[in-house]
Design an enzyme around this catalytic site. Structure first.
Site, PDB file in Angstrom:
ATOM      1  N   SER A   1      10.204  22.201  55.083  1.00  0.00           N
ATOM      2  CA  SER A   1       9.237  23.284  55.167  1.00  0.00           C
ATOM      3  C   SER A   1       7.877  22.687  55.542  1.00  0.00           C
ATOM      4  O   SER A   1       7.790  21.936  56.508  1.00  0.00           O
ATOM      5  CB  SER A   1       9.203  24.062  53.848  1.00  0.00           C
ATOM      6  OG  SER A   1       8.463  25.248  53.962  1.00  0.00           O
TER       7      SER A   1
ATOM      8  N   HIS B   1      16.489  30.247  54.365  1.00  0.00           N
ATOM      9  CA  HIS B   1      15.618  29.071  54.267  1.00  0.00           C
ATOM     10  C   HIS B   1      16.070  28.121  53.161  1.00  0.00           C
ATOM     11  O   HIS B   1      16.065  26.902  53.349  1.00  0.00           O
ATOM     12  CB  HIS B   1      14.189  29.564  54.004  1.00  0.00           C
ATOM     13  CG  HIS B   1      13.138  28.508  54.044  1.00  0.00           C
ATOM     14  ND1 HIS B   1      12.683  27.953  55.206  1.00  0.00           N
ATOM     15  CD2 HIS B   1      12.428  27.916  53.050  1.00  0.00           C
ATOM     16  CE1 HIS B   1      11.740  27.065  54.943  1.00  0.00           C
ATOM     17  NE2 HIS B   1      11.566  27.017  53.636  1.00  0.00           N
TER      18      HIS B   1
END
EC number: 3.1.1.3
Length: 426
Positions: free
Chosen positions: A190, A358
């Site tokens: 991320s 994610h």
């Protein structure tokens, strides 16, 4: 003074570490300006054990160091980093792990959060699962507070400086001369991926003496504006608040301009702020609809975009990303691939898979990243650009069975831990 003493007393009674905002270790020493980049200014044993709500960590020793670094205007900073030593570890193999803090608040920093398991520190607690996997390989790990004392998420170049100076500081911590045969790999997911890639880009000019063998990253964010547009009105809308607040922490002109497009929002760690703004409309709601088209706002964001710099990493890069990632659009990854691979000397491997979100993508890609790094220690030959499609990156060739099982079971454990994820819907 009374309030300060009361806070210390309360902290002692509750048996938790001092918050960085009142912990003198986080303050720069008087000789900051006479020190060199990467110098160790202070060090201490970890005040409290590194504690994960999910896994046991194979740690023999843990230290915190304060290191001289700088911001984007070359002003001196003191950066805190955490060094983790595994049992029977190899000091010549160092991982700089950039945690996905994603928060503009010092009390969300990894050095503090990894000692305090709670909903407020949940993002670092999840990251400790990955760190445990690294330590199990016998690798030393340094986790820098790369956002710095002003929590400047998501400022690219300062993140890079902090990462590189923390590596310098770690090497000096074990060898006062700073001369060593330590090989270092960068790893992040991320925004931790973005910090890692910025470090790989500026390293040749900023810290050429470091022997970086490669950067393994997942779900990077090449375009902050595209990311904002993607997460708006979703479960992670609050990230937009953290992005704006983090940029405002670094750039006064950005802060002054942002006020014209909506009131400054409260500072918070990732999960609490996402709970507060759960599925809210941010652009055209909390903030004026024109905020992203304002020249000051747009220019400040663009200088922190990976896609806005022509400089490219001079070390091998492994990048894993899901085609269906709901936060960082895959189209931006393809743009980054095109930009980088159009230049000579780029060494990029993209591992694309079909992970459905994610979080799942992080767990499916991390064993592939670790496997790739293992090959880099051995200087395996790499060259050019490579893009491979898989159903899941768990299928990446060469992953050790125990590593695959560890990340599969850890993913299931996190998914089952509803008492934390349910907090985001209240």
């Amino acid at each position: 003074m009374f309030v300060f003493l009361a806070l210390i007393t309360l902290t002692t009674c509750l048996q938790i570490p001092l918050n960085p905002t009142i912990d003198d270790f986080y303050n720069p020493p008087k000789d900051l300006e006479t020190s060199q980049l990467g110098d160790v200014l202070k060090w201490r044993k970890m005040p409290f054990p590194v504690t994960s709500m999910f896994v046991n960590l194979p740690i023999s020793n843990a230290w915190q160091i304060s290191v001289r670094s700088q911001d984007t205007l070359n002003n001196s900073l003191a950066i805190v980093a955490t060094i983790l030593e595994p049992p029977n570890g190899d000091k010549n193999k160092l991982i700089s792990h950039q945690a996905f803090e994603n928060s503009p608040l010092l009390s969300c920093s990894p050095s503090y959060s990894m000692q305090v398991p709670s909903f407020e520190t949940f993002q670092i607690q999840a990251d400790l699962i990955f760190i445990s996997g690294l330590l199990s390989q016998g690798w030393y790990v340094v986790v820098p507070d790369y956002e710095g004392p002003n929590s400047v998420f998501p400022v690219g170049r300062q993140s890079a400086y902090s990462v590189l100076d923390s590596i310098r500081g770690t090497i000096k911590f074990f060898n006062s001369t700073g001369n060593s045969t330590v090989k270092t790999a960068l790893l992040g997911y991320s925004y931790g991926a973005v910090a890692s890639l910025w470090a790989s880009i500026v390293q040749p000019n900023y810290a050429p003496e470091l022997e970086l063998v490669g950067a393994a990253v997942g779900c990077t964010i090449p375009n902050i504006t595209a990311f904002i547009e993607k997460v708006d009105e979703g479960p992670y809308s609050g990230l937009i608040v953290n992005i704006f607040n983090g940029l405002a922490n670094e750039y006064r002109h950005f802060r002054d301009r942002l006020i014209h497009f909506g009131a400054l929002q409260p500072l918070g760690c990732l999960f609490p702020i996402c709970r507060k703004f759960f599925f809210q409309k941010m652009i055209g709601g909390v903030y004026d609809a024109q905020v992203l088209t304002d020249e000051t706002i747009k220019e400040t964001i663009e200088i922190n975009n990976l896609l806005s710099t022509r400089a490219v990493p001079q070390i091998p890069v492994f990048l894993f990303h899901s085609k269906f990632n709901e936060m960082s659009p895959f189209l931006e990854i393809l743009k980054l691939e095109k930009l980088w691979c159009s230049q000579l000397g780029v060494n990029l491997e993209i591992a694309e898979d079909m992970s459905y979100n994610h979080m799942v993508e992080a767990f499916s890609g991390m064993p592939a990243a670790i496997t790739w790094i293992e090959k880099r220690w051995n200087n395996s030959t790499l060259g050019g650009c490579k893009h491979v499609h898989r159903l899941s990156n768990f299928e990446y060739p060469g992953i050790a069975p125990f590593l695959s099982q560890y990340f599969r079971s850890s993913l299931q454990m996190v998914l089952n831990n509803n008492r934390y994820f349910n907090n985001t819907t209240r």
